[in-house]
Design a protein around this motif. Structure first.
Motif: not given
Length: 350
Positions: A158, A161, A206-210, A254, A339, A341-343
């Motif tokens: 994460g 942005r 939001e469903d992310n760590y950003d 987060k 970066r 993209n998957t856990n």
């Protein structure tokens, strides 16, 4: 007598010229830091050309002071480590050039170091690392969640942005008339106020760590400007507390969610904003309540800002893993960890 494991480390990524001597990657023999804060305060932030000029003026003085304070000579050194990114390209080049000069003249290995890895390894001066780990790196230019399955392995899960948290502090500080860097003052004011303005928590659910702090910065500035236009005086302590509460809420939310998804043994908090008392207290509380099995490692307050000691700590790890740079090593201002993209496999045990 066996030769000591000594790293001469250079850090010049932004507005601090620093040279350190580190033994065994964990013992600070010297850590010289020449700050430029007063030179940049009148501009409200770092001016790259001014920063580069100061680095040129200070770098050789810092080398001499670091060696003298550590009571060592070039012949005692095992390697030279240097930040080559990310950062300001002109500033980075001064440190890279100086490090290459020393390494070439004294036939020493040249070890390249990612500045953000340096911030991460500042925490190892407090305690030994245990893997896997998660690191929340919060600095003036970066806000990242980094997963480390093992030593010398980094994955960004994460990141911000837009504005980093530290950038947002400095930008709202200018609106409040606080000198650069504003983080410490805003933190102190926040402790005296309350979250009365309820600024937005961007991307919190939001469903992310950003992360995103640009909207928070804009909401803060608009609130202050609108009040000024109406002749209304707002409480600076409440403004600071409301801003900081928004930043801390998002960072903590987060991070706790990432800890639920990524099995780790330790959480590291590092970077310039890691000195923020509000953030430290919040992570300590949330870990105790939600993830008591995870150990919190805090970078020492004196090593949260840019310094060469942290580069020496990370550089020693890189040295042991065989990282070497040639004489063509260049500054990489946009350098980043990979970066993800998957856990990772969530069935892995802690």
């Amino acid at each position: 007598m066996a030769k000591r494991n000594l790293i001469l480390a250079f850090e010049s990524s932004c507005d601090e010229t620093s040279v350190a001597v580190i033994e065994d990657g964990q013992k600070i023999l010297s850590n010289i830091v020449a700050t430029q804060i007063l030179s940049h305060q009148r501009f409200g932030g770092v001016v790259p050309e001014v920063a580069s000029r100061h680095h040129i003026e200070q770098i050789t003085k810092c080398i001499d002071k670091a060696l003298n304070e550590a009571a060592v000579d070039y012949d005692d050194l095992s390697a030279v480590a240097v930040t080559y990114g990310p950062g300001l390209v002109g500033s980075l080049l001064v440190g890279v050039t100086a490090a290459k000069m020393v390494a070439w003249a004294h036939q020493l290995p040249l070890v390249p170091v990612n500045h953000m890895a340096g911030h991460l390894y500042a925490a190892r001066f407090e305690n030994q690392f245990a893997y896997p780990q998660l690191a929340l790196l919060v600095s003036g230019g970066h806000t990242e969640l980094v997963y480390m399955a093992s030593e010398h392995e980094y994955e960004i899960i994460g990141e911000t942005r837009d504005d980093a948290a530290g950038e947002a502090y400095d930008k709202i500080g200018r609106v409040l008339g606080v000198n650069y860097p504003a983080g410490k003052t805003i933190d102190e004011w926040a402790a005296k106020g309350s979250d009365t303005f309820h600024f937005p928590r961007a991307m919190e659910k939001e469903d992310n760590y950003d992360f995103s702090f640009s909207g928070l910065k804009s909401a803060f500035i608009n609130t202050v400007h609108n009040a000024n236009q109406r002749g209304q005086k707002l409480d600076k302590y409440d403004l600071a507390a409301s801003f900081q509460q928004s930043v801390v809420d998002v960072l903590a939310e987060k991070t706790m969610r990432a800890l639920s998804d990524y099995p780790v043994k330790q959480l590291i908090l590092a970077g310039g904003v890691a000195a923020n008392h509000g953030l430290r207290k919040r992570l300590e509380r949330d870990l105790k309540e939600q993830h008591p099995e995870v150990e919190l490692l805090l970078a020492p307050l004196k090593l949260c800002g840019d310094n060469a000691a942290m580069i020496g700590a990370a550089g020693w790890v890189n040295y042991l893993h065989g990282d070497r740079a040639g004489w063509d090593l260049n500054a990489v201002p946009g350098l980043s960890f990979a970066r993800s993209n998957t856990n990772p496999d969530l069935t892995t045990t802690k």
